[in-house]
Design a protein around this motif. Structure first.
Motif, short mmCIF file in Angstrom:
data_model
loop_
_atom_site.label_atom_id
_atom_site.label_comp_id
_atom_site.label_asym_id
_atom_site.label_seq_id
_atom_site.Cartn_x
_atom_site.Cartn_y
_atom_site.Cartn_z
N UNK A 125 -24.23 43.74 -31.52
CA UNK A 125 -25.48 44.44 -31.21
C UNK A 125 -26.60 43.42 -31.08
N UNK A 126 -26.66 42.67 -29.96
CA UNK A 126 -27.70 41.65 -29.83
C UNK A 126 -29.10 42.21 -29.75
N UNK A 127 -29.24 43.50 -29.54
CA UNK A 127 -30.58 44.07 -29.44
C UNK A 127 -31.20 44.37 -30.79
N UNK A 138 -22.51 41.18 -35.18
CA UNK A 138 -23.79 41.87 -35.14
C UNK A 138 -24.90 40.83 -35.27
N UNK A 139 -25.85 40.86 -34.34
CA UNK A 139 -26.89 39.84 -34.30
C UNK A 139 -28.27 40.50 -34.41
N UNK A 146 -26.80 34.30 -25.29
CA UNK A 146 -25.97 33.52 -26.20
C UNK A 146 -25.29 34.42 -27.23
N UNK A 147 -26.02 35.42 -27.74
CA UNK A 147 -25.41 36.33 -28.71
C UNK A 147 -24.22 37.05 -28.09
N UNK A 148 -24.39 37.49 -26.84
CA UNK A 148 -23.30 38.20 -26.17
C UNK A 148 -22.11 37.28 -25.92
#
Length: 869
Positions: free
Chosen positions: A863-865, A655-656, A644-646
């Motif tokens: 940056x979902x990570x 940025x997540x 979902x973030x992507x």
């Protein structure tokens, strides 16, 4: 009934027992040479059902039971745990004095002394209790066929514990080998907690015998009580571990009321913590309570088990190391700290009390946060309705096949065509293409496309007759030393400075300690002195302060069945008008205790409703918080949060930071999120799912981590010789080198493909993720704007903050979050009270709306990570 069956009945009668119908059915089926699965209640007498059946089968084959001379090895009993193996050996030996005085029973596992191994090497016992790993080692013996071809019966105990893992695949391959040597081999599985019985039986007996196999159900009336220890004040807001310390004194009172209790935890760290909590509350219990988990020295575990059997211990704090089959009749009470995470595990642990036919079983759940009160009520409903989880075998794991090829080459050699047909007799490889088998054979023969120049990877070679064998004694020795599929981080022995071993701790924990640091292990306060030869030397600490080791794999995901049960119960609560009396289902003590939290969630936000997806949003100094509650379990939520973030960042990068638990997920973004894809449900599309998942996270790193395990199972990485094990850093470097070499020079390497597939299937649960997306795409969206965290969203925020702050800083942040959240809850309560007292209708509060697209999105890095998922 056979004469042997009548003899067994006489033995039962002599002990004041009466056989059950299912036991008689198993005796007759096994005497006739049938294979099958026995599924019966814990403590119902499964062990003697299949054991007497094995004796009846031996008699039917002409083996004399009344002879004083021990017959050769004929019965193999496989068990998943060493502790269970020792207990089973004693149980099998008990009736032999009367039924078969000449028979001998032996035990062979990693804990078997060398003198006993040498005795067995000279002459096997009539029946052998062993583990999957030890059986594979037996298959590496040069004369394995001559030694094992006489086995007529194999019993696989606790099959539910093995079926879903590579250890179960290891068992399948070993059984296929034994069945080739003895086509009349009888195979029986034993289990108490399986939801897919027909599939589980077919997996065990193999595709050729599945249609003729016998499924025997031991349906016995057995009282089961599942209750909950309620906190004095659950509060309106809670998070992981919030209630833990508050529950200490009630747990002490429960232990005090029983002669012997088992206190189960889900992790070794939690077991160490609760052991210390109990000792702090009752120092006079020192010596009367004990600790049991897999990292303790075998002698310590054996002492605890003996104390339980003798009724000499007041309580034992344990992990899954005492889950299975061990018969502890003195145990009166079982307590489960926190969620059991699954219905099967809950029933298994409940069966540790009243572990005998006709005796009631009781388990008391001890919540460590308020949401676990709801989960306890849901778990009881699901357990009493027998909604037990299904277990499925891995499909074609090539690392296990590669290991098996070397095992069979050591055990007398093999011909390729014959072994291919044999391997396809295992359920996991029933559809194995010949090309995949030939690849595995080429890989062990000359290292595949990239390792041909290295002789140590030429592990099997054909001789002049065309039979494949292991050509080098060094290769043979290394293979035998690491047969098996259990892969964990390298552990270090914890030894007293004065001599003696306490157990083993993962190397990474010890590496963070400095001389003089304190830590708790094996229920003791220890001071770390030094590390030498992969051992951590300690002495008793002068003060009771220090860290608790955190072992890998500590976050166990909620099963789908239990997650669905929780969601269904919350639907019922949310659908019931708050002002009306609760129906019996909703008037249970657990939901009454969780009432303040559920009421606060209903006031400040919304309770999940059927046909709807709850999404909460609020803004803080950290950024924009978007929280969704799919109730799909931790593993699915990890993949879903990244996906979902992507997807939400496409066209408007952001940025997540991510956080997940079993119920929901939080996306914290630096900039406002463009919500159009949520509103249109495009974010839940399953088109191009695989590509989007791989693009949304660092799939390469995940696959490389998974490859480390595969490389060790496949024998590419050697863990070291006794007394000189390799460090975690060395093993990681070796596996990473192989990974990079294969990626660059052998892109078609099937172990790489397996690593990618296991990441998607196991770590991210892609199949379940796809089903979850389809379900979410069909739901309406209940959108709630918050001013502060809701009771459901606060645990997700705490989960993320724990990854970023020390304990002291986290406490400060949590205090501020709680002040804001309590203030919002209080304001909503007052507004509701004023609305009910006012004669005029209150103006609607703008708290729920449909999402609308953000305007003027600002472009930042995606940056979902980042953050703590």
């Amino acid at each position: 009934m056979t004469a042997e069956g009548t003899f067994a009945e006489h033995w039962f009668t002599g002990r004041g027992w009466a056989p059950f119908d299912f036991q008689r059915e198993v005796w007759a089926a096994m005497a006739a040479g049938d294979s099958g699965l026995l599924h019966a209640t814990t403590g119902a007498g499964k062990t003697y059902a299949v054991w007497f059946g094995a004796l009846a089968r031996a008699a039917a084959l002409g083996v004399a039971l009344d002879s004083r001379q021990a017959p050769p090895l004929g019965v193999l009993w496989l068990t998943p745990m060493r502790a269970l193996a020792a207990d089973t050996t004693r149980a099998l030996a008990l009736p032999l004095t009367t039924l078969a005085p000449g028979w001998t029973v032996g035990l062979r596992s990693g804990d078997t002394p060398s003198t006993e191994r040498a005795r067995q090497d000279r002459r096997w016992p009539s029946a052998l209790v062993t583990t999957p790993e030890s059986l594979s080692l037996m298959l590496t013996r040069e004369h394995a066929r001559a030694e094992l071809a006489g086995i007529h019966t194999v019993i696989v105990d606790e099959w539910h514990e093995l079926i879903g893992s590579k250890r179960g695949v290891q068992v399948q391959l070993a059984l296929a080998r034994l069945q080739r040597w003895n086509p009349a081999l009888g195979v029986w599985g034993v289990s108490a907690t399986l939801g897919n019985l027909a599939e589980a039986m077919a997996t065990l007996v193999g595709p050729a015998r599945a249609a003729q196999a016998r499924l025997v159900r031991g349906r016995l009336p057995k009282a089961l009580a599942i209750d909950t220890l309620l906190p004095a004040d659950a509060g309106r807001f809670s998070w992981g571990g919030h209630l833990g310390a508050q529950m200490r004194d009630p747990v002490v009172a429960e232990i005090e009321s029983a002669a012997t209790s088992l206190v189960f935890t889900n992790t070794r760290s939690q077991a160490e913590i609760w052991y210390q909590l109990l000792l702090d509350a009752r120092p006079d219990w020192a010596g009367q309570i004990a600790l049991h988990h897999g990292s303790l020295d075998p002698s310590v575990r054996a002492w605890v088990e003996a104390g339980l059997k003798a009724g000499q211990l007041k309580a034992v704090v344990a992990t899954s190391s005492l889950d299975l089959g061990v018969d502890f009749l003195p145990v009166e009470r079982v307590l489960q700290i926190g969620s059991a995470k699954g219905i099967a595990r809950l029933l298994q642990r409940a069966g540790r009390s009243g572990h005998a036919p006709g005796r009631p079983s009781r388990i008391t759940l001890v919540p460590t946060n308020t949401m676990e009160l709801v989960e306890a009520a849901a778990a009881r409903e699901a357990a009493l309705a027998a909604k037990v989880e299904a277990r499925h075998s891995p499909h074609e794991p090539l690392d296990v096949l590669v290991q098996h090829l070397v095992t069979v080459a050591l055990g007398g050699g093999f011909r390729a065509d014959e072994l291919y047909a044999e391997v396809r007799g295992a359920h996991a490889y029933r559809d194995l293409p010949r090309a995949h088998f030939d690849w595995a054979l080429a890989f062990v023969e000359h290292g595949g496309s990239s390792l041909g120049a290295y002789p140590e990877y030429h592990r099997v070679l054909p001789d002049e007759t065309g039979s494949y064998r292991v050509p080098d004694r060094g290769i043979a020795r290394r293979h035998r030393m690491q047969v098996g599929t259990i892969v964990s981080d390298v552990s270090m022995a914890v030894k007293w400075l004065s001599g003696g071993t306490l157990g083993h701790i993962e190397e990474g924990f010890i590496a963070r300690l400095k001389p003089g640091d304190g830590f708790f292990f094996a229920g003791r306060a220890l001071e770390y002195i030094r590390t030498r030869d992969m051992a951590a030397y300690v002495r008793p600490a002068s003060r009771r302060r220090g860290a608790i080791p955190v072992w890998g794999g500590g976050k166990m995901p909620l099963s789908s069945e239990l997650a669905d049960a929780v969601q269904d119960l919350l639907f019922a609560v949310g659908s019931h008008p708050a002002e009306q009396p609760a129906p019996p289902r909703l008037a249970c003590p657990e939901l009454q205790a969780a009432g303040p939290m559920l009421a606060a969630q209903r006031r400040v936000s919304h309770l999940p409703a059927p046909g709807a997806l709850l999404i909460e949003h609020f803004r803080s100094r950290e950024g924009h918080h978007l929280t969704l509650y799919p109730f799909a379990g931790r593993n699915v939520h990890i993949g879903l949060a990244n996906l979902l973030a992507w997807r939400l960042a496409q066209g408007a990068p952001n940025t997540f930071s991510l956080s997940v638990n079993d119920y929901g997920l939080e996306l914290l973004s630096a900039e406002p999120v463009d919500l159009a894809r949520l509103q249109s449900r495009q974010a839940f599309d399953t088109d191009h799912l695989l590509e989007d998942v791989l693009a949304s996270l660092n799939a390469g790193e995940l696959a490389q981590r998974r490859f480390r395990e595969i490389a060790r199972v496949a024998g590419l990485v050697f863990t070291g010789y006794p007394g000189a094990p390799k460090s975690t850093r060395q093993l990681q470097a070796s596996s990473s080198l192989f990974y990079e070499v294969f990626r660059k020079y052998d892109a078609g390497n099937r172990l790489l493909s397996q690593a990618d597939a296991e990441v998607l299937a196991q770590e991210l649960d892609l199949t379940h993720l796809e089903a979850t997306l389809r379900r979410l795409g069909a739901l309406r969206i209940d959108w709630v704007e918050l001013r502060a965290p809701s009771p459901f969203s606060l645990p997700l925020m705490v989960e993320r903050l724990r990854e970023q702050f020390s304990t002291e800083k986290l406490a400060d942040r949590l205090a501020r979050l709680l002040r804001d959240a309590e203030a919002q809850a209080e304001a909503q309560a007052k507004a509701q009270a004023n609305a009910q007292a006012s004669p005029l209708p209150a103006a609607p509060r703008p708290r729920r709306r449909r999402p609308s697209p953000s305007t003027n999105p600002r472009r930042t890095e995606h940056d979902p990570g980042q953050g703590g998922s």
